[in-house]
Design an enzyme around this catalytic site. Sequence first.
Site, short mmCIF file in Angstrom:
data_model
loop_
_atom_site.label_atom_id
_atom_site.label_comp_id
_atom_site.label_asym_id
_atom_site.label_seq_id
_atom_site.Cartn_x
_atom_site.Cartn_y
_atom_site.Cartn_z
N ARG A 90 -51.09 -77.87 -64.95
CA ARG A 90 -51.04 -76.68 -65.80
C ARG A 90 -52.13 -76.70 -66.86
NH1 ARG A 90 -45.32 -75.29 -64.94
NH2 ARG A 90 -44.77 -73.37 -66.02
N ARG A 129 -34.41 -62.66 -62.90
CA ARG A 129 -34.25 -63.95 -62.22
C ARG A 129 -32.89 -64.58 -62.55
NH1 ARG A 129 -39.35 -67.79 -62.33
NH2 ARG A 129 -39.02 -68.00 -64.56
N ARG A 162 -31.98 -68.71 -66.72
CA ARG A 162 -32.62 -69.90 -67.28
C ARG A 162 -32.77 -69.76 -68.78
NH1 ARG A 162 -38.00 -71.53 -64.00
NH2 ARG A 162 -38.82 -71.72 -66.10
N ARG A 173 -44.51 -68.09 -72.94
CA ARG A 173 -44.93 -68.77 -71.69
C ARG A 173 -46.12 -68.05 -71.06
NH1 ARG A 173 -39.64 -68.50 -68.64
NH2 ARG A 173 -40.75 -69.42 -66.90
P1 AMP Z 1 -41.55 -73.82 -64.72
O1 AMP Z 1 -40.23 -74.05 -64.08
O2 AMP Z 1 -42.68 -74.27 -63.87
O3 AMP Z 1 -41.71 -72.39 -65.21
O4 AMP Z 1 -41.60 -74.74 -66.02
C1 AMP Z 1 -40.65 -74.57 -67.07
C2 AMP Z 1 -41.14 -75.28 -68.32
O5 AMP Z 1 -41.30 -76.69 -68.05
C3 AMP Z 1 -42.51 -74.84 -68.83
O6 AMP Z 1 -42.43 -73.68 -69.64
C4 AMP Z 1 -42.94 -76.08 -69.61
O7 AMP Z 1 -42.27 -76.15 -70.84
C5 AMP Z 1 -42.44 -77.21 -68.72
N1 AMP Z 1 -43.42 -77.63 -67.72
C6 AMP Z 1 -43.32 -77.54 -66.37
N2 AMP Z 1 -44.39 -78.06 -65.75
C7 AMP Z 1 -45.21 -78.48 -66.74
C8 AMP Z 1 -46.49 -79.08 -66.76
N3 AMP Z 1 -47.15 -79.35 -65.62
N4 AMP Z 1 -47.04 -79.39 -67.96
C9 AMP Z 1 -46.38 -79.13 -69.11
N5 AMP Z 1 -45.18 -78.54 -69.17
C10 AMP Z 1 -44.59 -78.22 -68.00
#
Ligand code: AMP
Length: 215
Positions: A90, A129, A162, A173
Site C-alpha cells: 500500500r 458492504r 465493518r 481511507r
Molecule cells: P482493507 O481490508 O484492505 O481495506 O484494510 C483495512 C485497514 O487495514 C486499512 O484501512 C489499514 O488501516 C489496514 N491495512 C491493511 N493493509 C495494510 C497495509 N498493507 N499497510 C498498512 N495498513 C494496512
Amino acid sequence: MRIVVLLGAPGSGKGTIAGRLAASDALLRHVSSGDLLRDAVRRQTAAGVEADGYMRRGELVPDGLIARMVGDLTVGVDSACTLLLDGFPRTVAQAGMLDATVASCGASFGPVVLLEVPDAMLVERIAGRRGCPACGAGYHVTNIPPAREGLCDVCGTGLVVRKDDNPETVRNRLAVYRTQTMPLIDFYGARDHLRRVDATGPIDEIVVRVRQTLA
Ligand code: AMP
C-alpha cells in the site's frame, strides 16, 4: 511460486474478486492484509492491539508492523502456487519489502492489476458492504445480496458493517489511498508490471477480465 498484486481504492472490489478467483483455482491463494489485521485485532495479539487504532481511523498501520506480518508470506507455500495479494503493498516502502521477499524466495512477480472504479461508485459500494463476522464471506445489499436478508448464505450468521466502513473513516481511507497508495501506480507502471482493468459492471464480468490479465 508466483506473486501477483491486486491494487485499487477501498471499495474497488479487491477482496471480492480475489475471493472468487481463489475459489475457482486451487493453486491460487488469496492473501488479504486487511483480513490478517482484522483477525489479529479479534484475537488481541500484540500486532492486533497496535493496529486497532490506526484501522479505526482509516489510517495505514505502520510499515514495521506490516513487515512483521508479511515477512513470512511465502513460508510453507507450495512452489506451484500463485499468491494473490489484496491490500498489500500500500506504500512504495512496502513495495520494497515485497521486492525483498520475492527475491529471497525466488518467486516470479506480476502482474499488478489495478482495479479502476469511479469515486462515486466506490462510496456507494462501501456504504452497501456487509460481511459475515464468523466466516468472512462478503456481501453488498444490492450488488451481492444474501439469499435471506441480513444473514450469511454460508453459515447463517447475522451480517455486520465493518467498523471502518462509516462515512468519516471512509473519507479518510480514500484520502490515504490517493496520497500513499496511488504512487504505486507510477512505480509499477514504470516497471511495466501494471495492468489496468475496468472494475465496473457485473462482478462475474470483472472476474473474467482480471483472470485474463493473470493468464
Ligand atoms: P482493507 O481490508 O484492505 O481495506 O484494510 C483495512 C485497514 O487495514 C486499512 O484501512 C489499514 O488501516 C489496514 N491495512 C491493511 N493493509 C495494510 C497495509 N498493507 N499497510 C498498512 N495498513 C494496512
